[in-house]
Design an enzyme around this catalytic site. Sequence first.
Site, PDB file in Angstrom:
ATOM      1  N   LYS A 212      25.582  28.955  35.558  1.00  0.00           N
ATOM      2  CA  LYS A 212      26.543  28.308  36.485  1.00  0.00           C
ATOM      3  C   LYS A 212      27.909  28.137  35.817  1.00  0.00           C
ATOM      4  O   LYS A 212      28.954  28.450  36.398  1.00  0.00           O
ATOM      5  CB  LYS A 212      25.986  26.944  36.919  1.00  0.00           C
ATOM      6  N   CYS A 266      35.588  22.671  40.869  1.00  0.00           N
ATOM      7  CA  CYS A 266      34.617  23.486  40.137  1.00  0.00           C
ATOM      8  C   CYS A 266      35.288  24.289  39.039  1.00  0.00           C
ATOM      9  O   CYS A 266      35.049  24.061  37.847  1.00  0.00           O
ATOM     10  CB  CYS A 266      33.918  24.429  41.105  1.00  0.00           C
TER      11      CYS A 266
HETATM   12  N1  SAJ Z   1      42.592  31.232  42.974  1.00  0.00           N
HETATM   13  C1  SAJ Z   1      43.702  31.937  42.570  1.00  0.00           C
HETATM   14  N2  SAJ Z   1      43.659  33.293  42.562  1.00  0.00           N
HETATM   15  C2  SAJ Z   1      42.540  33.975  42.974  1.00  0.00           C
HETATM   16  C3  SAJ Z   1      41.409  33.260  43.383  1.00  0.00           C
HETATM   17  C4  SAJ Z   1      41.466  31.879  43.385  1.00  0.00           C
HETATM   18  O1  SAJ Z   1      44.725  31.348  42.188  1.00  0.00           O
HETATM   19  O2  SAJ Z   1      42.592  35.209  42.971  1.00  0.00           O
HETATM   20  C5  SAJ Z   1      42.621  29.764  42.969  1.00  0.00           C
HETATM   21  C6  SAJ Z   1      42.437  29.138  44.361  1.00  0.00           C
HETATM   22  O3  SAJ Z   1      43.667  29.060  45.051  1.00  0.00           O
HETATM   23  C7  SAJ Z   1      41.877  27.783  43.984  1.00  0.00           C
HETATM   24  C8  SAJ Z   1      41.030  28.079  42.747  1.00  0.00           C
HETATM   25  O4  SAJ Z   1      41.510  29.300  42.229  1.00  0.00           O
HETATM   26  O5  SAJ Z   1      42.913  26.885  43.631  1.00  0.00           O
HETATM   27  C9  SAJ Z   1      39.538  28.176  42.987  1.00  0.00           C
HETATM   28  O6  SAJ Z   1      39.287  28.878  44.200  1.00  0.00           O
HETATM   29  P1  SAJ Z   1      38.064  29.893  44.366  1.00  0.00           P
HETATM   30  O7  SAJ Z   1      38.080  30.376  45.761  1.00  0.00           O
HETATM   31  O8  SAJ Z   1      38.110  30.923  43.300  1.00  0.00           O
HETATM   32  O9  SAJ Z   1      36.775  29.030  44.028  1.00  0.00           O
HETATM   33  P2  SAJ Z   1      36.195  27.613  44.545  1.00  0.00           P
HETATM   34  O10 SAJ Z   1      36.563  26.574  43.537  1.00  0.00           O
HETATM   35  O11 SAJ Z   1      36.522  27.350  45.959  1.00  0.00           O
HETATM   36  O12 SAJ Z   1      34.622  27.912  44.440  1.00  0.00           O
HETATM   37  C10 SAJ Z   1      34.096  28.349  43.199  1.00  0.00           C
HETATM   38  C11 SAJ Z   1      33.252  29.615  43.451  1.00  0.00           C
HETATM   39  N3  SAJ Z   1      32.872  30.219  42.191  1.00  0.00           N
HETATM   40  C12 SAJ Z   1      33.058  31.527  41.944  1.00  0.00           C
HETATM   41  O13 SAJ Z   1      33.586  32.276  42.741  1.00  0.00           O
HETATM   42  C13 SAJ Z   1      32.572  32.038  40.631  1.00  0.00           C
HETATM   43  C14 SAJ Z   1      32.001  29.224  44.256  1.00  0.00           C
HETATM   44  O14 SAJ Z   1      31.151  30.341  44.432  1.00  0.00           O
HETATM   45  C15 SAJ Z   1      31.249  28.096  43.547  1.00  0.00           C
HETATM   46  O15 SAJ Z   1      30.104  27.688  44.283  1.00  0.00           O
HETATM   47  C16 SAJ Z   1      32.184  26.906  43.454  1.00  0.00           C
HETATM   48  O16 SAJ Z   1      33.308  27.311  42.641  1.00  0.00           O
HETATM   49  C17 SAJ Z   1      31.433  25.755  42.809  1.00  0.00           C
HETATM   50  O17 SAJ Z   1      31.077  24.817  43.542  1.00  0.00           O
HETATM   51  O18 SAJ Z   1      31.128  25.824  41.606  1.00  0.00           O
END
Ligand code: SAJ
Length: 434
Positions: A212, A266
């Site tokens: 995780k 997360c």
């Molecule tokens: N972000 C960027 N650039 C990107 C992708 C995301 O700047 O290319 C930013 C987003 O704007 C946001 C942050 O990163 O601020 C996180 O967003 P996210 O969509 O990557 O992830 P979360 O936090 O919504 O959800 C993550 C997911 N983990 C992964 O993709 C490995 C989700 O599957 C998990 O269940 C969740 O964390 C968790 O609960 O751990």
Amino acid sequence: MRYSRVLIVGLGYIGLPTATMFAVSGVEVIGNDILESIVATVNSGRSHLGEPTLDRLLAQAVNTHMLHASTEPEPADAFIIAVPTPFKADHQPDISYVESAARRIAPVLAKGNLVVLESTSPIGTTELMAKWLAEERPDLKFPSPGVNDPDVYIAYCPERVLPGRIIKELVGNARTIGGLTPECGRRAIELYKVFVRGDCTVTTARMAEMAKLVENSFRDVNIAFANELSVICDKLGIDVWELREIANQHPRVNILEPGAGVGGHCIAVDPWFIVAAMPEEARLIRTAREVNDAKPYFIVDKVKRVVAGFDHKPVIACFGLSYKPNVRDLRESPAIKIVHMLGKESVGTILVVEDHVCKLPDSLNLPDVRLVSLPEALAKADVLVLLVDHAPFKALEQSSLAGKIIVDARGIWRSGRFRNYSRAAEGEIQTAAA
Ligand code: SAJ
């Protein structure tokens, strides 16, 4: 079915959708939370999360009496702990909510029960949970070295769902299930298979805990690469978005999107658990966290440089407050940090556009900061700061930005996107006039 009654501790982003899915799949569920307000909202069949499709399923679960919430633990066949695991001021993990949840359910445990930890946790937390339960219930046998036939089965089963798509991913995603013994793992699979359609892989609890943390660290490191590139490209006068498009044509390159920073509960948190465990070794993971945490300061600096070009305090419109596009979740949002810093520094009048909220969060309760509609912001602002690329912002016509100075952290209003405009670096200051 072995599990006809499940108690879920923590009715947050993971606990409540999980409770709902069990309930609509025919298992009686008790949702347990220490907050009276959450218990009352859930018992009225409503959710406090704003997650698509959850509201309808939750109402169904409550109306059919398959789900009720309470502040007091009750006996059940299986227990799932889904409470927050934040970090402390020094980035050390805080697992005190897991400990208090474990100690709270201990009095109602019975022989044959299964206890699953779902909270993202540092390595070894599931073993610690077994120890806390054993301390509370010396009359029961818990899994521990040398005890392979326990009275109570214990496993770790982290979630992988993406806010905004929680219900769909809860059902469809593959799960990793770490049992403290192989039988603990088998029993946990039996529980999750009630509604999970994705593959379930059984491993050890420590492996599942590490998996995780690694999954979210992998994403953080990759986002940090994109964010670092955006800063480098800005200085070099290269459009990072065009660069990304070109580089990603390589079959083995997949650069993620730069932005205002990394938010949510997360990805901005979990990598610290690895750093806390291995501070000397986790150099890349730590640096990625630092790079992503620095991005809001970079955006604030850009806005301040724009403002320095005015002979009066300009009106600055900031677009988006949530931690990512098209969700109303504000947790750990870099956009809020940016607006807060700009407000504190009194750089000008700040208009915030965020249709997902009806009032600003308390940290933005500052004299020069106001929540306004999209048309009002476009009509009044001298400077437009795009922080979160919500769909309505992406859909704006080029003409509505004309004459404004733009700082764009998400590459949707940069000049290169519009015909007749020359390409510019990410966030580069420019006048969007034809
Ligand atoms: N972000 C960027 N650039 C990107 C992708 C995301 O700047 O290319 C930013 C987003 O704007 C946001 C942050 O990163 O601020 C996180 O967003 P996210 O969509 O990557 O992830 P979360 O936090 O919504 O959800 C993550 C997911 N983990 C992964 O993709 C490995 C989700 O599957 C998990 O269940 C969740 O964390 C968790 O609960 O751990």
